[in-house]
Design a protein around this motif. Sequence first.
Motif, PDB file in Angstrom:
ATOM      1  N   SER A 157       1.316  -4.297   5.245  1.00 13.87           N
ATOM      2  CA  SER A 157       0.065  -3.652   5.703  1.00 13.87           C
ATOM      3  C   SER A 157      -0.484  -4.351   6.949  1.00 13.87           C
ATOM      4  CB  SER A 157      -0.984  -3.618   4.587  1.00 13.87           C
ATOM      5  OG  SER A 157      -1.217  -4.903   4.084  1.00 13.87           O
TER       6      SER A 157
ATOM      7  N   THR B 180     -11.287  -1.356   0.373  1.00 15.53           N
ATOM      8  CA  THR B 180     -10.756  -2.109  -0.769  1.00 15.53           C
ATOM      9  C   THR B 180      -9.785  -1.210  -1.530  1.00 15.53           C
ATOM     10  OG1 THR B 180     -12.896  -3.209  -0.932  1.00 15.53           O
ATOM     11  CG2 THR B 180     -11.397  -3.487  -2.782  1.00 15.53           C
ATOM     12  N   ASP B 181      -8.595  -1.749  -1.787  1.00 14.44           N
ATOM     13  CA  ASP B 181      -7.549  -0.930  -2.422  1.00 14.44           C
ATOM     14  C   ASP B 181      -7.542  -1.123  -3.941  1.00 14.44           C
ATOM     15  OD1 ASP B 181      -5.474   0.864  -2.551  1.00 14.44           O
ATOM     16  OD2 ASP B 181      -3.936  -0.506  -1.846  1.00 14.44           O
ATOM     17  N   ASN B 182      -6.969  -0.176  -4.635  1.00 15.87           N
ATOM     18  CA  ASN B 182      -6.736  -0.242  -6.087  1.00 15.87           C
ATOM     19  C   ASN B 182      -8.012  -0.326  -6.915  1.00 15.87           C
ATOM     20  OD1 ASN B 182      -4.301  -2.460  -4.987  1.00 15.87           O
ATOM     21  ND2 ASN B 182      -3.754  -0.489  -5.840  1.00 15.87           N
TER      22      ASN B 182
ATOM     23  N   ASP C  96      -7.081  -6.403  -0.497  1.00 12.90           N
ATOM     24  CA  ASP C  96      -5.964  -5.883  -1.301  1.00 12.90           C
ATOM     25  C   ASP C  96      -5.319  -7.042  -2.045  1.00 12.90           C
ATOM     26  OD1 ASP C  96      -4.085  -4.130  -2.298  1.00 12.90           O
ATOM     27  OD2 ASP C  96      -2.814  -4.181  -0.527  1.00 12.90           O
TER      28      ASP C  96
ATOM     29  N   GLU D 191      -7.657  -9.440   6.579  1.00 10.44           N
ATOM     30  CA  GLU D 191      -6.942  -8.881   5.416  1.00 10.44           C
ATOM     31  C   GLU D 191      -6.893  -9.939   4.315  1.00 10.44           C
ATOM     32  OE1 GLU D 191      -2.937  -6.407   4.805  1.00 10.44           O
ATOM     33  OE2 GLU D 191      -2.513  -8.454   5.470  1.00 10.44           O
TER      34      GLU D 191
ATOM     35  N   LEU E  19      -9.468   4.020  -3.165  1.00 13.62           N
ATOM     36  CA  LEU E  19      -9.913   3.144  -2.083  1.00 13.62           C
ATOM     37  C   LEU E  19     -11.428   3.192  -2.054  1.00 13.62           C
ATOM     38  CD1 LEU E  19      -7.725   4.268   0.980  1.00 13.62           C
ATOM     39  CD2 LEU E  19      -7.418   2.232  -0.424  1.00 13.62           C
TER      40      LEU E  19
ATOM     41  N   LYS F 276      -7.435  -7.647  -8.333  1.00 12.11           N
ATOM     42  CA  LYS F 276      -8.573  -6.752  -8.538  1.00 12.11           C
ATOM     43  C   LYS F 276      -9.759  -7.447  -9.207  1.00 12.11           C
ATOM     44  CE  LYS F 276      -5.269  -3.796 -10.092  1.00 12.11           C
ATOM     45  NZ  LYS F 276      -4.663  -2.659 -10.747  1.00 12.11           N
TER      46      LYS F 276
ATOM     47  N   ILE G   1       0.823  -1.212   0.000  1.00  9.65           N
ATOM     48  CA  ILE G   1       0.000   0.000   0.000  1.00  9.65           C
ATOM     49  C   ILE G   1       0.860   1.268   0.000  1.00  9.65           C
ATOM     50  CG2 ILE G   1      -2.218  -0.764   0.929  1.00  9.65           C
ATOM     51  CD1 ILE G   1      -1.253   0.063   3.691  1.00  9.65           C
TER      52      ILE G   1
END
Length: 212
Positions: free
Chosen positions: A66, A155-157, A130, A58, A206, A133, A36
């Motif tokens: 992270s 939620t990332d990306n 993370d 996670e 995010l 995707k 991240i």
Amino acid sequence: MDQQRLETYLASIAPALPPVLAEIEAEALEQYVPIIRKSAQRYLQWLIAVQKPKRILEIGTAVGFSGSLMAYAAGKDCKITTIENYEKRFEKAEANFKKAGVWDQIRFLKGDAAEILPTLDGSYDFVFMDASKGQYIYFWEDVKRLMHSGSVLVTDNVLQEGNILDSHYAVCRRDRTIHKRMREFLAMQMQDEAFACDILPMGDGLSVCLKK
Ligand SMILES: C[S@@+](CC[C@H](N)C(=O)[O-])C[C@H]1O[C@@H](n2cnc3c(N)ncnc32)[C@H](O)[C@@H]1O
């Protein structure tokens, strides 16, 4: 506003990471492990300070950066379950959790989240997704089941370097499936009446969802 300048400015005034986390971060970046970004780090730290989770889930451990950051932010009485499927990262992740002094807070599950999530029960106060995707949409039902009223999912990306705004036809053929799945996933989250969600344009985007 120029995002890069903003990021440089914020990084210059934000408190430094504890040295051991800075070391883990530097080594991960040196080895091209996708971890991240600074803006997402700060946001997770802030959100965890507000929400004070005792149980974190996670999805996507990588080398434990992270996970360790969240363990520091949440404090010693928080337990973190983290899932990773890339065998080559298992040993480093475990070593980094130990180096950071948080191993006793970690339940490290090795395998595909698509197979592990359905086996989990109970609920988590905070979920950080993370991983790949294109798979988020398949994790959504299980993640929802593992959240209680008041739980938060980050939620990332999700903005895919801005590509998410492009029409399906403007996206190169190779990326169309991920693009389509991500758009469906974001619409699903935003329109789910059991959740209050928004998408923040920080880092690579995010999404933040609160289970009502
Ligand atoms: C972006 S990295 C995670 C970075 C980490 N959260 C951090 O910031 O330190 C994504 C990780 O998810 C893992 N991953 C991708 N798909 C997965 C799946 N289906 N199940 C478990 N892990 C997965 C990848 O192997 C990779 O290590």
